[in-house]
Every structure is written in structure tokens, then in C-alpha cells.
Design a protein around this motif. Sequence first.
Motif, PDB file in Angstrom:
ATOM      1  N   SER A 188      14.537 -11.207 -11.558  1.00 28.90           N
ATOM      2  CA  SER A 188      15.130 -10.058 -12.244  1.00 28.90           C
ATOM      3  C   SER A 188      14.111  -8.936 -12.403  1.00 28.90           C
ATOM      4  O   SER A 188      14.477  -7.787 -12.684  1.00 28.90           O
ATOM      5  CB  SER A 188      15.639 -10.483 -13.626  1.00 28.90           C
ATOM      6  OG  SER A 188      14.565 -10.996 -14.417  1.00 28.90           O
ATOM      7  N   LYS A 189      12.841  -9.261 -12.230  1.00 32.00           N
ATOM      8  CA  LYS A 189      11.783  -8.263 -12.401  1.00 32.00           C
ATOM      9  C   LYS A 189      11.554  -7.457 -11.134  1.00 32.00           C
ATOM     10  O   LYS A 189      11.380  -6.237 -11.179  1.00 32.00           O
ATOM     11  CB  LYS A 189      10.486  -8.954 -12.838  1.00 32.00           C
ATOM     12  CG  LYS A 189      10.607  -9.677 -14.177  1.00 32.00           C
ATOM     13  CD  LYS A 189       9.332 -10.420 -14.546  1.00 32.00           C
ATOM     14  CE  LYS A 189       9.483 -11.127 -15.879  1.00 32.00           C
ATOM     15  NZ  LYS A 189       8.266 -11.881 -16.275  1.00 32.00           N
ATOM     16  N   SER A 190      11.556  -8.137  -9.994  1.00 29.69           N
ATOM     17  CA  SER A 190      11.294  -7.456  -8.727  1.00 29.69           C
ATOM     18  C   SER A 190      12.548  -7.256  -7.887  1.00 29.69           C
ATOM     19  O   SER A 190      12.509  -6.564  -6.870  1.00 29.69           O
ATOM     20  CB  SER A 190      10.278  -8.257  -7.915  1.00 29.69           C
ATOM     21  OG  SER A 190      10.796  -9.544  -7.594  1.00 29.69           O
ATOM     22  N   ASN A 191      13.681  -7.853  -8.318  1.00 29.02           N
ATOM     23  CA  ASN A 191      14.917  -7.820  -7.534  1.00 29.02           C
ATOM     24  C   ASN A 191      14.682  -8.304  -6.099  1.00 29.02           C
ATOM     25  O   ASN A 191      15.209  -7.737  -5.137  1.00 29.02           O
ATOM     26  CB  ASN A 191      15.530  -6.418  -7.526  1.00 29.02           C
ATOM     27  CG  ASN A 191      16.340  -6.138  -8.782  1.00 29.02           C
ATOM     28  OD1 ASN A 191      16.975  -7.042  -9.337  1.00 29.02           O
ATOM     29  ND2 ASN A 191      16.318  -4.908  -9.255  1.00 29.02           N
ATOM     30  N   THR A 192      13.889  -9.342  -5.969  1.00 30.25           N
ATOM     31  CA  THR A 192      13.617  -9.922  -4.653  1.00 30.25           C
ATOM     32  C   THR A 192      13.755 -11.445  -4.732  1.00 30.25           C
ATOM     33  O   THR A 192      13.554 -12.049  -5.785  1.00 30.25           O
ATOM     34  CB  THR A 192      12.202  -9.586  -4.153  1.00 30.25           C
ATOM     35  OG1 THR A 192      11.239 -10.066  -5.110  1.00 30.25           O
ATOM     36  CG2 THR A 192      12.027  -8.091  -3.960  1.00 30.25           C
ATOM     37  N   ILE A 193      14.074 -12.028  -3.590  1.00 29.90           N
ATOM     38  CA  ILE A 193      14.105 -13.479  -3.483  1.00 29.90           C
ATOM     39  C   ILE A 193      12.673 -13.966  -3.323  1.00 29.90           C
ATOM     40  O   ILE A 193      11.963 -13.550  -2.413  1.00 29.90           O
ATOM     41  CB  ILE A 193      14.967 -13.920  -2.286  1.00 29.90           C
ATOM     42  CG1 ILE A 193      16.430 -13.527  -2.532  1.00 29.90           C
ATOM     43  CG2 ILE A 193      14.831 -15.421  -2.046  1.00 29.90           C
ATOM     44  CD1 ILE A 193      17.325 -13.666  -1.312  1.00 29.90           C
TER      45      ILE A 193
ATOM     46  N   ASN B 180      21.230 -10.837  -2.407  1.00 31.46           N
ATOM     47  CA  ASN B 180      20.766  -9.445  -2.481  1.00 31.46           C
ATOM     48  C   ASN B 180      21.937  -8.484  -2.653  1.00 31.46           C
ATOM     49  O   ASN B 180      21.874  -7.564  -3.487  1.00 31.46           O
ATOM     50  CB  ASN B 180      19.968  -9.088  -1.224  1.00 31.46           C
ATOM     51  CG  ASN B 180      18.604  -9.751  -1.187  1.00 31.46           C
ATOM     52  OD1 ASN B 180      17.936  -9.896  -2.208  1.00 31.46           O
ATOM     53  ND2 ASN B 180      18.170 -10.173  -0.009  1.00 31.46           N
ATOM     54  N   GLY B 181      22.995  -8.691  -1.896  1.00 25.41           N
ATOM     55  CA  GLY B 181      24.137  -7.772  -1.940  1.00 25.41           C
ATOM     56  C   GLY B 181      24.890  -7.814  -3.249  1.00 25.41           C
ATOM     57  O   GLY B 181      25.493  -6.819  -3.667  1.00 25.41           O
ATOM     58  N   MET B 182      24.858  -8.959  -3.939  1.00 25.42           N
ATOM     59  CA  MET B 182      25.559  -9.104  -5.212  1.00 25.42           C
ATOM     60  C   MET B 182      24.634  -8.897  -6.402  1.00 25.42           C
ATOM     61  O   MET B 182      25.066  -8.978  -7.548  1.00 25.42           O
ATOM     62  CB  MET B 182      26.205 -10.491  -5.288  1.00 25.42           C
ATOM     63  CG  MET B 182      27.283 -10.721  -4.242  1.00 25.42           C
ATOM     64  SD  MET B 182      27.928 -12.433  -4.214  1.00 25.42           S
ATOM     65  CE  MET B 182      28.786 -12.488  -5.786  1.00 25.42           C
ATOM     66  N   ASN B 183      23.357  -8.660  -6.138  1.00 29.40           N
ATOM     67  CA  ASN B 183      22.346  -8.456  -7.175  1.00 29.40           C
ATOM     68  C   ASN B 183      22.331  -9.618  -8.166  1.00 29.40           C
ATOM     69  O   ASN B 183      22.400  -9.439  -9.382  1.00 29.40           O
ATOM     70  CB  ASN B 183      22.585  -7.140  -7.914  1.00 29.40           C
ATOM     71  CG  ASN B 183      21.366  -6.728  -8.746  1.00 29.40           C
ATOM     72  OD1 ASN B 183      20.233  -7.144  -8.479  1.00 29.40           O
ATOM     73  ND2 ASN B 183      21.592  -5.898  -9.754  1.00 29.40           N
ATOM     74  N   LEU B 184      22.230 -10.832  -7.614  1.00 30.41           N
ATOM     75  CA  LEU B 184      22.165 -12.026  -8.439  1.00 30.41           C
ATOM     76  C   LEU B 184      20.731 -12.297  -8.860  1.00 30.41           C
ATOM     77  O   LEU B 184      19.796 -11.989  -8.122  1.00 30.41           O
ATOM     78  CB  LEU B 184      22.718 -13.236  -7.673  1.00 30.41           C
ATOM     79  CG  LEU B 184      24.146 -13.105  -7.157  1.00 30.41           C
ATOM     80  CD1 LEU B 184      24.559 -14.368  -6.414  1.00 30.41           C
ATOM     81  CD2 LEU B 184      25.111 -12.823  -8.303  1.00 30.41           C
ATOM     82  N   HIS B 185      20.554 -12.883 -10.037  1.00 29.98           N
ATOM     83  CA  HIS B 185      19.229 -13.242 -10.541  1.00 29.98           C
ATOM     84  C   HIS B 185      19.178 -14.733 -10.834  1.00 29.98           C
ATOM     85  O   HIS B 185      20.204 -15.372 -11.063  1.00 29.98           O
ATOM     86  CB  HIS B 185      18.902 -12.470 -11.822  1.00 29.98           C
ATOM     87  CG  HIS B 185      18.771 -11.001 -11.633  1.00 29.98           C
ATOM     88  ND1 HIS B 185      18.872 -10.104 -12.682  1.00 29.98           N
ATOM     89  CD2 HIS B 185      18.545 -10.253 -10.522  1.00 29.98           C
ATOM     90  CE1 HIS B 185      18.708  -8.869 -12.233  1.00 29.98           C
ATOM     91  NE2 HIS B 185      18.528  -8.938 -10.927  1.00 29.98           N
ATOM     92  N   GLY B 186      17.963 -15.266 -10.868  1.00 30.69           N
ATOM     93  CA  GLY B 186      17.761 -16.660 -11.216  1.00 30.69           C
ATOM     94  C   GLY B 186      18.007 -17.574 -10.030  1.00 30.69           C
ATOM     95  O   GLY B 186      17.938 -17.172  -8.871  1.00 30.69           O
TER      96      GLY B 186
END
Length: 401
Positions: free
Chosen positions: A224-229, A268-274
Amino acid sequence: MVIQSGKKASINGTCAVILGGYVNGYSIIQELSSFGIEDIILLHYGNQLASYSNKITDSAIIDKTEVSLYKALVEIRVKYEYLILFPTDDLQIENLFGMREKISSFCFLPFNTENILEVSNKAIQYSFCEKLGVPFPKTIEVSLIEDLNKIVEIPFPIIVKPNKREDLKIKVFRSIRLENDQEYSKIKGRLIELLEKGVSFVASEIIPGDTNGNIYAYTAYRSSKSNTIINEWIGKKLTQYPDDYGVFSSASNQAPKIIEEQGRTLLNGMNLHGICEPEFKFDHRDGKYKLMEINLRSMMWHRLGHLSGVYLQYTQWCDALGIPIEKYNQKKEVIHFSYLKHEIVNLIFRNRYFNYFKANLIKNKRNVALYDRKDIKPFVFDSFLILKEIVKTAIKKIIRR
């Protein structure tokens, strides 16, 4: 709820809080403990196997309400400054979302609070598939009584599922397979009752073919901090329990590269976190891997990632605390991971299952869920429940006749 006295609080005042003491909860405890994390608190629903572990600092029994969970977290807050949460069922996520404003100052929430309830809806998941170019089955959303007429637009056989996991709150099926109009007519009244209670459904075509070895998963942690996998692994379910539409029985770390590609596209496309896990089934008719559903938490077989050298639970711990995170590469050697209780019950009650049992537990490098020589009580406790599971399954089969 009473937190039992245990080890001293950690130096930095941080603890891991595992929500749920079943197989997935215990697997989280195993992974965090293997990295030397000592302050692990379990909140469980009572007499769950993980409560017998010697790897936890404290434990407490809660019920499935938001009020009970909030009281438990506040009590833990007296002893620890920061709580890193690891939910294991959908209702826990819903409850955490409901109290997010009250706990966000001292809890790390492992999901995107802006969209978590929306993306838990299977119809929304399929709508994103359409936008992002990820294959999915022909599907109709049923949220109104008049929508029931659309179900027959999908050729039988079809499968009907609640849009969200509702069985933890009310009495509702997880899925129903319908072979023809007659079977649909029998269940239509029940669907109307549930629609009137606010439950919505998706009706989807059933992708033909056996599910054994044809259900693939991409499991990853997206920050959630970097929005990256940050870390990821792929695998497949070898068998399920108690049938093709059940839960994990055995799995392996084998899957084609496209599962990784489609999984990344969705997260990425759905902006999922965790920690998230899209599951796909191979459709031999067009050679595509089609989304079944996206799970927004650690599932029962997530320890396979740990055994494959990818540590998503520890990745979450590090991300929550701002600790530099190592990039893990998944091992390629074939690894099997099995839940012995499910395998034994399948062997007894499922026709022609012996060859699957042999492949899952005798061939290849295999690992059994819960088994840990240095922490044997959870495995022993669960093993005693095998007979109970056999009796319960036998009764269900008798009733169906």
C-alpha cells in the motif's frame, strides 16, 4: 475476552495479530516464527488448532462480531504500541473495515480501505477482467428477483455462488451446481428468499473438465506504500475437498507463466493491497486460463509459497515496519503440499481417488500441513478430528440419498 499472560512485549512494542486459528492461521504463525518474530498473538473462535501452538505469545477467544474483535484489539493495544494484522477470512476483513477509523492509528490494515468491499464482489471482479483483458467465464449477476430469468441465458451446467462470502454470517450455500432447468426450478424459491435478505449472486458457465490439476493460482503481496507487487508465487490445486468445488486438499508449486502475468494484471489494475490470490481454471475449448475468483487474504494452502522460498507473510511484516524487503525467487523443484485430514476423507468417500492420494502423498517431494516436530500439538489435535470428519461426511452422503 482475556489475553493470557505470556512473554514480555517486544522491544519496539510491535506484535503480529493472527485472526483465526485454522490451517491458514497456523501457517502464518509458522512463517513469522521461522523469521524470529516472537510476539505473535492469536485471536480465534475457540478450540481451533493454532491455539495449541508453542509459537504464539498469547491467545484469546473472540466471536465473529465487529464488537468482539475491536475489544480484543484494544486490549492488546494496552501491551503493544503497534499491531500488524493478518486476517484469514472475509468476515474479519469486513469487520476490520468497519472499525478502520478507530484502529488505523495503532494497527496495520493489510488491504486497500478505499475499495476492499467493492472488489470482494465477484461481479465486480469479472467486470475488471473485461476491462483488463483477463479471460473469465460467461457470467450473469443476480441481485434482483427479476434477474433470475437471466440465469437460463447461460447454457447448462452452471454454477451459482453468492457475490461475497456470506456463509460466515447467515445460512447460505457457498456454491451450487445446476445441470438443467429442473434443478434450477427446485432451487429458485431458495434463491428468492436469499435475495429478499440482501444476498446477491453470480451465475456462471462451468468450464468443462475435471478441476483436479486444472485450478491455478497467483499469490502475491502488493504494498500500500509503493503500490507495487513486492513478492509473488504461482501454483495449482491438485485436488480439492469434499468435491470439485470445495477447498484445498493438495497443491503443488507448478503453473504456467501466464498465471503470473494475469495475476499481476489484476492486482495492479484493481489497485489491490496486501496478500491477494486470483484463481484461474484452464478452459481446453479455447486454451485460456479464466478467472474463478480473487481471494483477498491468505488461503488454506498459502504455506506452499513458504515451502517454495517466497515468504509473503514476512513480506507484509517488513512492509508494515518499513524494513527493507528481499526479493524472493520461487523454487522450481516440484513440491507437493497436502492437508492430511482432507486427503484421508477424500480417499474414503471419493470414487477412484487412490491414484490422486498416491501422487499427492507418496510421489514427489511432499509436505503435510500442520506437521512440525518442534510444535506437534496442532497436528495431533487436528489428527484426532479425522474420525469426526469421516462421520460428518458419511452423514451428509446418507442425507443426500
